[in-house]
Design a protein around this motif. Structure first.
Motif, PDB file in Angstrom:
ATOM      1  N   PHE A   1       0.859  -1.186   0.000  1.00 26.22           N
ATOM      2  CA  PHE A   1       0.000   0.000   0.000  1.00 26.22           C
ATOM      3  C   PHE A   1       0.895   1.235   0.000  1.00 26.22           C
ATOM      4  CE2 PHE A   1      -3.262  -2.856   2.043  1.00 26.22           C
ATOM      5  CZ  PHE A   1      -4.199  -2.760   1.017  1.00 26.22           C
ATOM      6  N   GLN A   2       0.574   2.169  -0.864  1.00 27.56           N
ATOM      7  CA  GLN A   2       1.298   3.423  -1.039  1.00 27.56           C
ATOM      8  C   GLN A   2       2.713   3.172  -1.548  1.00 27.56           C
ATOM      9  OE1 GLN A   2       2.264   6.051   2.356  1.00 27.56           O
ATOM     10  NE2 GLN A   2       1.259   7.701   1.223  1.00 27.56           N
ATOM     11  N   GLN A   3       3.651   2.850  -0.670  1.00 27.43           N
ATOM     12  CA  GLN A   3       5.055   2.680  -1.058  1.00 27.43           C
ATOM     13  C   GLN A   3       5.488   1.245  -0.816  1.00 27.43           C
ATOM     14  OE1 GLN A   3       7.751   5.050   1.259  1.00 27.43           O
ATOM     15  NE2 GLN A   3       9.521   4.591  -0.006  1.00 27.43           N
ATOM     16  N   VAL A   4       6.141   0.655  -1.829  1.00 28.89           N
ATOM     17  CA  VAL A   4       6.675  -0.697  -1.659  1.00 28.89           C
ATOM     18  C   VAL A   4       7.869  -0.609  -0.719  1.00 28.89           C
ATOM     19  CG1 VAL A   4       7.733  -2.677  -2.792  1.00 28.89           C
ATOM     20  CG2 VAL A   4       5.890  -1.422  -3.929  1.00 28.89           C
ATOM     21  N   MET A   5       7.804  -1.394   0.349  1.00 32.20           N
ATOM     22  CA  MET A   5       8.845  -1.292   1.381  1.00 32.20           C
ATOM     23  C   MET A   5       9.000  -2.636   2.086  1.00 32.20           C
ATOM     24  SD  MET A   5       8.840   1.321   4.643  1.00 32.20           S
ATOM     25  CE  MET A   5       8.323   2.666   3.566  1.00 32.20           C
TER      26      MET A   5
ATOM     27  N   LEU B   1      15.753  -2.156  -1.532  1.00 37.47           N
ATOM     28  CA  LEU B   1      16.017  -3.096  -2.615  1.00 37.47           C
ATOM     29  C   LEU B   1      16.459  -2.284  -3.829  1.00 37.47           C
ATOM     30  CD1 LEU B   1      13.046  -5.647  -2.420  1.00 37.47           C
ATOM     31  CD2 LEU B   1      15.371  -5.902  -1.550  1.00 37.47           C
ATOM     32  N   ARG B   2      17.642  -2.572  -4.322  1.00 38.04           N
ATOM     33  CA  ARG B   2      18.177  -1.826  -5.466  1.00 38.04           C
ATOM     34  C   ARG B   2      18.018  -2.670  -6.724  1.00 38.04           C
ATOM     35  NH1 ARG B   2      21.563  -0.748  -1.138  1.00 38.04           N
ATOM     36  NH2 ARG B   2      21.708   1.468  -0.602  1.00 38.04           N
ATOM     37  N   TRP B   3      17.097  -2.244  -7.584  1.00 39.29           N
ATOM     38  CA  TRP B   3      16.807  -2.990  -8.801  1.00 39.29           C
ATOM     39  C   TRP B   3      17.652  -2.459  -9.957  1.00 39.29           C
ATOM     40  CZ3 TRP B   3      14.297  -7.208  -7.742  1.00 39.29           C
ATOM     41  CH2 TRP B   3      13.431  -7.233  -6.654  1.00 39.29           C
ATOM     42  N   ARG B   4      18.106  -3.369 -10.804  1.00 38.66           N
ATOM     43  CA  ARG B   4      18.959  -2.978 -11.931  1.00 38.66           C
ATOM     44  C   ARG B   4      18.214  -2.078 -12.917  1.00 38.66           C
ATOM     45  NH1 ARG B   4      24.405  -3.479 -11.195  1.00 38.66           N
ATOM     46  NH2 ARG B   4      24.967  -5.571 -10.516  1.00 38.66           N
ATOM     47  N   THR B   5      16.959  -2.435 -13.210  1.00 38.64           N
ATOM     48  CA  THR B   5      16.154  -1.654 -14.153  1.00 38.64           C
ATOM     49  C   THR B   5      14.720  -1.589 -13.650  1.00 38.64           C
ATOM     50  OG1 THR B   5      15.437  -3.543 -15.507  1.00 38.64           O
ATOM     51  CG2 THR B   5      17.557  -2.525 -16.086  1.00 38.64           C
ATOM     52  N   ALA B   6      13.951  -0.668 -14.233  1.00 39.08           N
ATOM     53  CA  ALA B   6      12.536  -0.552 -13.866  1.00 39.08           C
ATOM     54  C   ALA B   6      11.772  -1.806 -14.266  1.00 39.08           C
ATOM     55  CB  ALA B   6      11.926   0.677 -14.534  1.00 39.08           C
ATOM     56  N   LYS B   7      12.163  -2.437 -15.383  1.00 34.59           N
ATOM     57  CA  LYS B   7      11.481  -3.657 -15.830  1.00 34.59           C
ATOM     58  C   LYS B   7      11.710  -4.808 -14.848  1.00 34.59           C
ATOM     59  CE  LYS B   7       9.364  -2.759 -19.793  1.00 34.59           C
ATOM     60  NZ  LYS B   7       9.908  -3.058 -21.122  1.00 34.59           N
ATOM     61  N   VAL B   8      12.897  -4.893 -14.290  1.00 35.82           N
ATOM     62  CA  VAL B   8      13.187  -5.945 -13.306  1.00 35.82           C
ATOM     63  C   VAL B   8      12.303  -5.752 -12.077  1.00 35.82           C
ATOM     64  CG1 VAL B   8      14.939  -6.906 -11.759  1.00 35.82           C
ATOM     65  CG2 VAL B   8      15.540  -6.311 -14.116  1.00 35.82           C
ATOM     66  N   GLN B   9      12.205  -4.531 -11.607  1.00 30.76           N
ATOM     67  CA  GLN B   9      11.343  -4.239 -10.460  1.00 30.76           C
ATOM     68  C   GLN B   9       9.885  -4.551 -10.786  1.00 30.76           C
ATOM     69  OE1 GLN B   9      10.822  -0.104  -9.395  1.00 30.76           O
ATOM     70  NE2 GLN B   9      10.530  -0.613  -7.245  1.00 30.76           N
ATOM     71  N   GLN B  10       9.442  -4.168 -11.968  1.00 27.91           N
ATOM     72  CA  GLN B  10       8.051  -4.423 -12.340  1.00 27.91           C
ATOM     73  C   GLN B  10       7.756  -5.917 -12.388  1.00 27.91           C
ATOM     74  OE1 GLN B  10       4.805  -3.334 -15.878  1.00 27.91           O
ATOM     75  NE2 GLN B  10       6.871  -2.528 -15.993  1.00 27.91           N
ATOM     76  N   LEU B  11       8.676  -6.691 -12.929  1.00 23.75           N
ATOM     77  CA  LEU B  11       8.474  -8.140 -12.989  1.00 23.75           C
ATOM     78  C   LEU B  11       8.389  -8.730 -11.581  1.00 23.75           C
ATOM     79  CD1 LEU B  11       8.206 -10.825 -14.379  1.00 23.75           C
ATOM     80  CD2 LEU B  11      10.697 -10.858 -14.733  1.00 23.75           C
ATOM     81  N   PHE B  12       9.263  -8.279 -10.687  1.00 19.73           N
ATOM     82  CA  PHE B  12       9.213  -8.764  -9.297  1.00 19.73           C
ATOM     83  C   PHE B  12       7.840  -8.470  -8.678  1.00 19.73           C
ATOM     84  CE2 PHE B  12       9.676  -7.448  -4.796  1.00 19.73           C
ATOM     85  CZ  PHE B  12       9.869  -8.701  -4.236  1.00 19.73           C
TER      86      PHE B  12
END
Length: 376
Positions: free
Chosen positions: A138-142, A152-163
């Motif tokens: 809710f609100q912010q992913v944390m 969590l440091r994601w390499r790309t926005a697509k990697v984060q979106q897939l997760f």
């Protein structure tokens, strides 16, 4: 450092072994031209690092790498490629550790320095060993451990979106084809699958310190995320909503705790089309719960709490007519006539500006009767 080398060319394996032994601190546990045999040996033995040819028969090198990380999250992997230099940009963009054939000693030393630095970071990084990890959507992913936020440091926005997409479908296998159609619909199949395997690889690397809590597994057709010993705010709220707990003086505190979980909308910071239906479903549940609480506050003369919650509803979801109506009735009972007019005017304005509609006839009828009664 114990290493296994996988390449379908025997000469390339021997040359790589020669270079590694010259820079020192390596024990070559095995060399394999068959990637499946190499995979079995890696799974059976305590291995620190794998040097893996990208172009191997039977299996894409990156796909094999993410399969290895499924069972050995802390494994370090260096890709070996014979691609021409102009094509290396693809590897750099995907932030993969790689060396170019023929493997140069200086490049190999630089790559190993980066990997050793990363391994030291993993050694110093440790969770608080809480029994459960907490995750909010809710609100912010944390992610929170022992009261401390874990970035969590994601390499790309697509990697984060897939997760996040896999977490939304937690416990369910998500088809590879469906993922590709969602994230890389414009790419040819071969390139799209390459992007998928690379993204899964990076998810596994990012989640390595959390492997106890986030389990990403291959299924026959896709991938599945399972959460273990992880308290997810969405699950907490949904369990409460489905419990249909009777609202009373004894249970109002539990209701207050439940709606407080929803600090904002589901994945509020991310404008993913695929999350919209889930976002709307959870919005509806929150509004239903909040309006139910307002009704209880109003019936029990807890007007301050009712007003505060109504204003929160109106701020989050300005088209929720019931919240304005409760405010009008509460302000009428309190003798705050100007506030009654203000709420009706705000409701009329927002409905017309957004939908070109008038308020619910029952609200308008109540308002006109109230004005007549009070000679307004």
């Amino acid at each position: 450092m114990k290493a296994i080398l996988i390449d379908d060319e025997e000469l390339a394996l021997n040359y790589l072994e020669h270079q590694l032994l010259h820079i020192g601190d390596f024990e070559i546990v095995g060399k394999y031209t068959d990637p499946m045999i190499g995979k079995r040996e890696i799974e059976k033995n305590e291995i620190d690092i794998v040097f893996l040819d990208i172009q191997i028969p039977k299996l894409n090198g990156i796909e094999l790498a993410e399969q290895l990380l499924e069972v050995k999250p802390q494994l370090q992997i260096v890709f070996v490629t014979a691609y021409e230099r102009y094509a290396i940009k693809a590897f750099e963009l995907n932030a993969l550790d790689y060396v170019l054939k023929p493997v140069g000693k200086q490049r190999l030393q630089n790559t190993m320095k980066r990997i050793q630095s990363r391994m030291e970071e993993h050694t110093t990084f440790s969770l608080q060993k809480s029994e459960n990890l907490q995750m909010s959507m809710f609100q912010q992913v944390m992610i929170v451990d022992g009261g401390q936020e874990i970035p969590l440091r994601w390499r790309t926005a697509k990697v984060q979106q897939l997760f996040l997409y896999l977490v939304q479908h937690r416990g369910t296998s998500v088809n590879k084809t469906a993922i590709i159609e969602l994230l890389w619909p414009e790419l040819e199949p071969e390139k799209a699958y390459h992007q998928l395997y690379t993204a899964i690889y990076h998810i596994r690397k990012t989640l390595a310190p959390f492997s106890k809590y986030f389990q990403l597994s291959n299924t026959s057709e896709g991938y599945k995320v399972r959460l273990e010993q992880t308290i997810l705010d969405v699950d907490q709220f949904e369990r409460f909503f489905r419990s249909d707990l009777s609202l009373s003086g004894e249970t109002i505190g539990e209701y207050e705790q439940a709606i407080a979980l929803c600090k904002g909308d589901y994945l509020q910071e991310h404008h993913y089309i695929w999350a919209e239906s889930e976002r709307q479903r959870l919005q509806l549940q929150w509004v239903q719960t909040a309006v139910k609480m307002v009704d209880w506050y109003y019936a029990n003369d807890e007007w301050d709490k009712a007003i505060k919650l109504c204003l929160d509803i109106c701020q989050r979801y300005p088209l929720e007519e019931e919240a304005y109506f409760y405010l009008m009735k509460i302000f009428a009972d309190m003798g705050r006539h100007s506030s009654v007019h203000k709420q009706y005017d705000q409701l009329t304005s927002v409905l017309w500006n957004e939908l070109q509609e008038q308020p619910n006839p029952a609200i308008t009828e109540w308002y006109h009767l109230w004005k007549q009664k009070n000679k307004e």
